[in-house]
Scaffold this motif. Structure first.
Motif: not given
Length: 175
Positions: A15, A18-19, A22-23
Motif C-alpha cells: 500500500d 502504491r501511494s 502518485d506522490t
C-alpha cells in the motif's frame, strides 16, 4: 510466524509503494538522482520483479517437486528473518540476480500494474502456504534454503528495505 499476519503486513507495505507512485513527481520518476544510484523507476522495477520471483519460489516450496534437503538458511538468512531487517551493511545485488531481473526504467503505469500483479500472486500463494503438508525448501541467492513461509517473510523485509532507498532518493531530489 503467522502466515495471515505476515500477509497483512506485506500488503500494508505494498500500500505504501502504491501511494508513493502518485506522490513522486513525473519529472523525477525515471531520473538518476544527484550523486548517482537508481531512479525511483529502477527501484520499483527491482522490488516488484524481486517480489514476483519470491512468490514463485514460495509457490515452488508448496509443490511436491522440491528436491529433499536437510539444508537450511545460512547465518545471514537467520539474522534477517529473526530481526526482520537486513544487516546494517550495504550489499550489492548478486550478479546472477541482476542478470535475471535487471532494474529497468519502468513507467508509473507499469509500476502500478506490477503492484497489482504482486498482490494477485500473494493472494494465490497464501492458501498453498497455509497447507501444513507443503514444506519444501528453495535456495535464496544469499540466505540459503528457505520454506514458503520464510519466503513470504523475506518478501516483506525486502519491500521494507527498499522503502529506505526510496526515502534516500526523495531526499536527493528534496521531495
Amino acid at each position: 510466524m503467522k502466515i495471515t499476519d505476515e500477509r497483512k503486513r506485506t500488503e500494508a507495505v505494498l500500500d505504501i509503494y502504491r501511494s508513493k507512485v502518485d506522490t513522486i513527481p513525473d519529472n523525477v520518476w525515471d531520473r538518476t538522482p544527484p550523486g548517482g544510484g537508481w531512479s525511483f523507476a529502477e527501484v520499483y522495477s527491482h522490488i516488484m520483479q524481486g517480489t514476483l520471483l519470491s512468490t514463485k519460489a514460495a509457490e515452488r516450496c508448496t509443490q511436491s517437486n522440491c528436491r529433499p534437503t536437510n539444508n537450511k538458511m545460512n547465518l545471514l538468512g537467520r539474522f534477517t528473518l529473526f530481526f526482520g531487517t537486513f544487516p546494517p551493511v550495504k550489499l550489492k545485488e548478486p550478479a546472477r540476480v541482476a542478470e535475471k531481473m535487471p532494474a529497468l526504467k519502468i513507467t508509473k503505469e507499469e509500476a502500478r500494474n506490477m503492484i497489482i500483479k504482486c498482490r494477485q500472486r500473494l493472494e494465490a500463494i497464501i492458501p498453498l502456504i497455509l497447507n501444513p503438508e507443503n514444506h519444501g525448501r528453495i535456495a535464496h541467492p544469499r540466505m540459503g534454503m528457505m520454506t514458503a513461509g520464510q519466503w513470504l517473510k523475506f518478501i516483506r523485509i525486502h519491500l521494507q528495505h527498499h522503502l529506505k532507498q526510496i526515502k534516500r532518493i526523495e531526499n536527493k531530489f528534496s521531495i
